[in-house]
Design a protein around this motif. Structure first.
Motif, PDB file in Angstrom:
ATOM      1  N   GLY A 183     -21.300  29.430 -26.614  1.00 54.67           N
ATOM      2  CA  GLY A 183     -22.991  29.165 -26.394  1.00 54.67           C
ATOM      3  C   GLY A 183     -23.230  27.756 -28.429  1.00 54.67           C
ATOM      4  N   CYS A 184     -21.726  27.317 -27.894  1.00 57.67           N
ATOM      5  CA  CYS A 184     -22.072  25.637 -29.308  1.00 57.67           C
ATOM      6  C   CYS A 184     -21.720  24.802 -27.891  1.00 57.67           C
ATOM      7  CB  CYS A 184     -21.231  26.634 -30.214  1.00 57.67           C
ATOM      8  SG  CYS A 184     -21.630  27.363 -31.229  1.00 57.67           S
ATOM      9  N   PHE A 185     -22.206  24.011 -28.985  1.00 62.32           N
ATOM     10  CA  PHE A 185     -21.963  22.809 -28.420  1.00 62.32           C
ATOM     11  C   PHE A 185     -21.080  21.925 -29.080  1.00 62.32           C
ATOM     12  CE2 PHE A 185     -25.656  21.655 -25.476  1.00 62.32           C
ATOM     13  CZ  PHE A 185     -26.233  22.545 -25.739  1.00 62.32           C
ATOM     14  N   LEU A 186     -20.593  20.897 -28.596  1.00 59.68           N
ATOM     15  CA  LEU A 186     -19.105  20.360 -29.384  1.00 59.68           C
ATOM     16  C   LEU A 186     -19.432  18.612 -28.974  1.00 59.68           C
ATOM     17  CD1 LEU A 186     -15.592  21.322 -29.527  1.00 59.68           C
ATOM     18  CD2 LEU A 186     -16.282  18.553 -29.242  1.00 59.68           C
ATOM     19  N   ILE A 187     -19.616  18.272 -30.439  1.00 55.28           N
ATOM     20  CA  ILE A 187     -19.703  16.710 -29.917  1.00 55.28           C
ATOM     21  C   ILE A 187     -19.004  15.853 -29.854  1.00 55.28           C
ATOM     22  CG2 ILE A 187     -22.538  16.838 -29.820  1.00 55.28           C
ATOM     23  CD1 ILE A 187     -22.311  15.471 -33.132  1.00 55.28           C
ATOM     24  N   VAL A 212     -21.012  17.815 -25.728  1.00 57.75           N
ATOM     25  CA  VAL A 212     -21.842  16.259 -24.905  1.00 57.75           C
ATOM     26  C   VAL A 212     -20.909  15.225 -25.159  1.00 57.75           C
ATOM     27  CG1 VAL A 212     -23.432  15.166 -25.349  1.00 57.75           C
ATOM     28  CG2 VAL A 212     -23.703  18.034 -26.064  1.00 57.75           C
ATOM     29  N   ASN A 213     -20.737  14.559 -23.926  1.00 59.34           N
ATOM     30  CA  ASN A 213     -19.824  13.527 -23.716  1.00 59.34           C
ATOM     31  C   ASN A 213     -20.299  12.307 -23.510  1.00 59.34           C
ATOM     32  OD1 ASN A 213     -17.377  11.757 -24.846  1.00 59.34           O
ATOM     33  ND2 ASN A 213     -16.407  12.301 -22.876  1.00 59.34           N
ATOM     34  N   GLU A 214     -20.683  11.043 -23.130  1.00 60.58           N
ATOM     35  CA  GLU A 214     -20.909  10.070 -21.949  1.00 60.58           C
ATOM     36  C   GLU A 214     -21.975  10.867 -21.024  1.00 60.58           C
ATOM     37  OE1 GLU A 214     -17.450   9.088 -19.765  1.00 60.58           O
ATOM     38  OE2 GLU A 214     -16.820   7.692 -21.495  1.00 60.58           O
ATOM     39  N   GLY A 215     -23.471  11.064 -22.000  1.00 61.52           N
ATOM     40  CA  GLY A 215     -24.135  11.803 -21.244  1.00 61.52           C
ATOM     41  C   GLY A 215     -23.981  12.513 -20.558  1.00 61.52           C
ATOM     42  N   ASN A 216     -23.534  13.512 -20.950  1.00 59.32           N
ATOM     43  CA  ASN A 216     -23.046  14.315 -19.796  1.00 59.32           C
ATOM     44  C   ASN A 216     -22.915  16.116 -20.707  1.00 59.32           C
ATOM     45  OD1 ASN A 216     -23.763  13.459 -17.060  1.00 59.32           O
ATOM     46  ND2 ASN A 216     -21.351  12.647 -17.346  1.00 59.32           N
ATOM     47  N   ILE A 217     -22.936  17.385 -20.067  1.00 57.17           N
ATOM     48  CA  ILE A 217     -23.098  18.701 -20.555  1.00 57.17           C
ATOM     49  C   ILE A 217     -22.094  19.334 -20.057  1.00 57.17           C
ATOM     50  CG2 ILE A 217     -23.667  20.456 -22.171  1.00 57.17           C
ATOM     51  CD1 ILE A 217     -26.193  18.819 -22.911  1.00 57.17           C
ATOM     52  N   SER A 218     -20.868  19.789 -20.208  1.00 63.46           N
ATOM     53  CA  SER A 218     -20.057  20.514 -19.454  1.00 63.46           C
ATOM     54  C   SER A 218     -19.376  21.477 -20.321  1.00 63.46           C
ATOM     55  CB  SER A 218     -18.897  19.879 -18.852  1.00 63.46           C
ATOM     56  OG  SER A 218     -18.139  19.050 -19.670  1.00 63.46           O
ATOM     57  N   LYS A 219     -19.007  22.877 -19.205  1.00 58.15           N
ATOM     58  CA  LYS A 219     -18.099  23.709 -20.501  1.00 58.15           C
ATOM     59  C   LYS A 219     -16.920  23.764 -20.121  1.00 58.15           C
ATOM     60  CE  LYS A 219     -18.678  28.572 -21.710  1.00 58.15           C
ATOM     61  NZ  LYS A 219     -19.447  29.756 -21.207  1.00 58.15           N
ATOM     62  N   SER A 220     -16.088  23.536 -20.925  1.00 59.94           N
ATOM     63  CA  SER A 220     -14.637  23.405 -20.809  1.00 59.94           C
ATOM     64  C   SER A 220     -13.830  23.897 -22.238  1.00 59.94           C
ATOM     65  CB  SER A 220     -14.448  21.494 -20.634  1.00 59.94           C
ATOM     66  OG  SER A 220     -13.366  21.526 -20.283  1.00 59.94           O
ATOM     67  N   ASP A 221     -12.657  24.019 -22.067  1.00 59.48           N
ATOM     68  CA  ASP A 221     -12.255  24.073 -22.833  1.00 59.48           C
ATOM     69  C   ASP A 221     -11.468  22.582 -23.511  1.00 59.48           C
ATOM     70  OD1 ASP A 221     -12.104  26.814 -22.757  1.00 59.48           O
ATOM     71  OD2 ASP A 221     -10.201  26.520 -21.437  1.00 59.48           O
ATOM     72  N   ILE A 222     -10.793  22.314 -25.008  1.00 60.32           N
ATOM     73  CA  ILE A 222      -9.779  21.082 -25.362  1.00 60.32           C
ATOM     74  C   ILE A 222      -9.204  21.861 -26.100  1.00 60.32           C
ATOM     75  CG2 ILE A 222     -10.117  19.585 -27.127  1.00 60.32           C
ATOM     76  CD1 ILE A 222     -13.026  18.795 -26.945  1.00 60.32           C
ATOM     77  N   LEU A 223      -7.413  21.438 -25.530  1.00 58.10           N
ATOM     78  CA  LEU A 223      -6.126  20.885 -25.787  1.00 58.10           C
ATOM     79  C   LEU A 223      -5.879  19.445 -27.528  1.00 58.10           C
ATOM     80  CD1 LEU A 223      -3.299  22.721 -26.670  1.00 58.10           C
ATOM     81  CD2 LEU A 223      -2.837  21.426 -25.043  1.00 58.10           C
ATOM     82  N   ILE A 224      -5.636  20.782 -28.888  1.00 61.08           N
ATOM     83  CA  ILE A 224      -5.471  19.807 -29.359  1.00 61.08           C
ATOM     84  C   ILE A 224      -4.325  19.733 -30.314  1.00 61.08           C
ATOM     85  CG2 ILE A 224      -6.226  18.658 -32.057  1.00 61.08           C
ATOM     86  CD1 ILE A 224      -8.894  19.506 -31.401  1.00 61.08           C
ATOM     87  N   ASN A 225      -2.957  18.692 -30.167  1.00 60.31           N
ATOM     88  CA  ASN A 225      -2.147  18.589 -30.391  1.00 60.31           C
ATOM     89  C   ASN A 225      -1.860  17.846 -31.463  1.00 60.31           C
ATOM     90  OD1 ASN A 225       0.841  19.484 -30.904  1.00 60.31           O
ATOM     91  ND2 ASN A 225       1.293  18.235 -28.790  1.00 60.31           N
ATOM     92  N   GLY A 226      -1.604  18.158 -33.098  1.00 62.88           N
ATOM     93  CA  GLY A 226      -1.017  17.565 -33.925  1.00 62.88           C
ATOM     94  C   GLY A 226      -2.793  16.502 -34.267  1.00 62.88           C
ATOM     95  N   ASP A 227      -2.725  15.351 -34.171  1.00 66.68           N
ATOM     96  CA  ASP A 227      -4.190  14.739 -34.212  1.00 66.68           C
ATOM     97  C   ASP A 227      -4.896  14.194 -32.728  1.00 66.68           C
ATOM     98  OD1 ASP A 227      -3.270  14.690 -37.247  1.00 66.68           O
ATOM     99  OD2 ASP A 227      -2.295  12.242 -36.614  1.00 66.68           O
ATOM    100  N   LEU A 228      -3.793  14.579 -32.364  1.00 66.43           N
ATOM    101  CA  LEU A 228      -4.442  13.989 -30.164  1.00 66.43           C
ATOM    102  C   LEU A 228      -5.371  14.973 -29.123  1.00 66.43           C
ATOM    103  CD1 LEU A 228      -1.565  11.648 -29.731  1.00 66.43           C
ATOM    104  CD2 LEU A 228      -3.650  10.437 -30.995  1.00 66.43           C
ATOM    105  N   ILE A 229      -6.224  15.185 -29.312  1.00 65.26           N
ATOM    106  CA  ILE A 229      -6.447  15.654 -27.892  1.00 65.26           C
ATOM    107  C   ILE A 229      -5.514  15.597 -27.128  1.00 65.26           C
ATOM    108  CG2 ILE A 229      -8.688  16.068 -26.349  1.00 65.26           C
ATOM    109  CD1 ILE A 229     -10.403  14.709 -28.519  1.00 65.26           C
ATOM    110  N   GLU A 230      -4.944  16.605 -26.378  1.00 62.79           N
ATOM    111  CA  GLU A 230      -3.718  16.719 -25.665  1.00 62.79           C
ATOM    112  C   GLU A 230      -4.678  16.739 -24.114  1.00 62.79           C
ATOM    113  OE1 GLU A 230      -0.057  19.443 -25.169  1.00 62.79           O
ATOM    114  OE2 GLU A 230       0.086  17.886 -26.301  1.00 62.79           O
ATOM    115  N   GLU A 231      -5.302  17.903 -24.307  1.00 63.32           N
ATOM    116  CA  GLU A 231      -5.951  18.104 -23.097  1.00 63.32           C
ATOM    117  C   GLU A 231      -7.618  18.469 -22.706  1.00 63.32           C
ATOM    118  OE1 GLU A 231      -4.874  21.596 -19.067  1.00 63.32           O
ATOM    119  OE2 GLU A 231      -3.907  21.158 -20.576  1.00 63.32           O
ATOM    120  N   ILE A 232      -8.281  17.778 -21.992  1.00 63.38           N
ATOM    121  CA  ILE A 232     -10.037  18.970 -21.734  1.00 63.38           C
ATOM    122  C   ILE A 232      -9.622  19.269 -20.749  1.00 63.38           C
ATOM    123  CG2 ILE A 232     -12.184  18.625 -21.596  1.00 63.38           C
ATOM    124  CD1 ILE A 232     -11.966  16.014 -23.693  1.00 63.38           C
TER     125      ILE A 232
END
Length: 212
Positions: free
Chosen positions: A92-96, A55-75
């Motif tokens: 099946g879960c929302f990530l906000i 859930v981000n900027e008014g939209n819902i999209s199914k995707s993956d997130i790569l987190i490297n240490g303290d930073l989101i490196e890729e969506i």
């Protein structure tokens, strides 16, 4: 934008938050995954959150997130793991994004039997709050530069999330307000009806000076 994700801040700048089982709650927060690594800045652990409904900027999209240490490196879709990452399946879960709470009362200093910056910021992170603005009606009140610095020093050591502190106005602290560095506070808090201590501001000439 989601396509330019190399510098997304992940979770928190300080403190830690508790990783949870993605299957247990229907709504997940980016604040909740990192008790293990946030205090360990020298450890660069990679995590992939897969199949989340972001859930981000008014939209819902199914995707993956790569987190490297303290930073989101890729969506992106179908981010590949190389075997070193921790994988969290959020099917099946929302990530906000982490929530900003602009009015909290953490009771430190003065009322630490009720709560502290440590205890209340930890509770906030457990509920997905990653930044907060804390109110000035503690004891002593946050109505002087020295008391503001005291809170900032406590939070720098003990806060689990990003923080800032409201500066309180009174009928007689305009001199302190004039000395403020406004990059260090979110706002000045004025109680115009009633408050604790001497924080009721009912002198119209003072209100006019502060608002000018």
């Amino acid at each position: 934008s989601e396509s330019d994700s190399s510098l997304y801040p992940s979770v928190l700048d300080r403190g830690s938050s508790k990783r949870i089982n993605a299957a247990s709650p229907p709504v997940l927060s980016a604040a909740l995954f990192f008790i293990e690594s946030n205090f360990l800045k020298n450890v660069q652990m990679k995590t992939i959150i897969k199949n989340a409904k972001i859930v981000n900027e008014g939209n819902i999209s199914k995707s993956d997130i790569l987190i490297n240490g303290d930073l989101i490196e890729e969506i992106g879709q179908n981010i590949l793991a190389n075997g070193e990452e921790k994988i969290i399946d959020a099917e099946g879960c929302f990530l906000i994004p982490g929530v900003i709470d602009d009015q909290v009362h953490f009771r430190e200093p003065g009322f630490t039997h009720k709560g502290t910056i440590y205890s209340e910021s930890k509770a906030a992170v457990a509920g997905g709050i990653t930044s907060y603005f804390e109110m000035p009606n503690t004891n002593p009140q946050t109505t002087t530069i020295s008391e503001l610095k005291n809170k900032l020093e406590i939070a720098a050591k003990n806060s689990f999330s990003n923080y800032s502190f409201m500066f309180g106005g009174t009928n007689n602290n305009f001199g302190e307000i004039e000395k403020l560095d406004f990059s260090e506070i979110p706002a000045i808090k004025l109680f115009l009806g009633s408050s604790t201590g001497n924080m009721l501001v009912d002198d119209y000439s003072v209100i006019e000076k502060i608002l000018s």
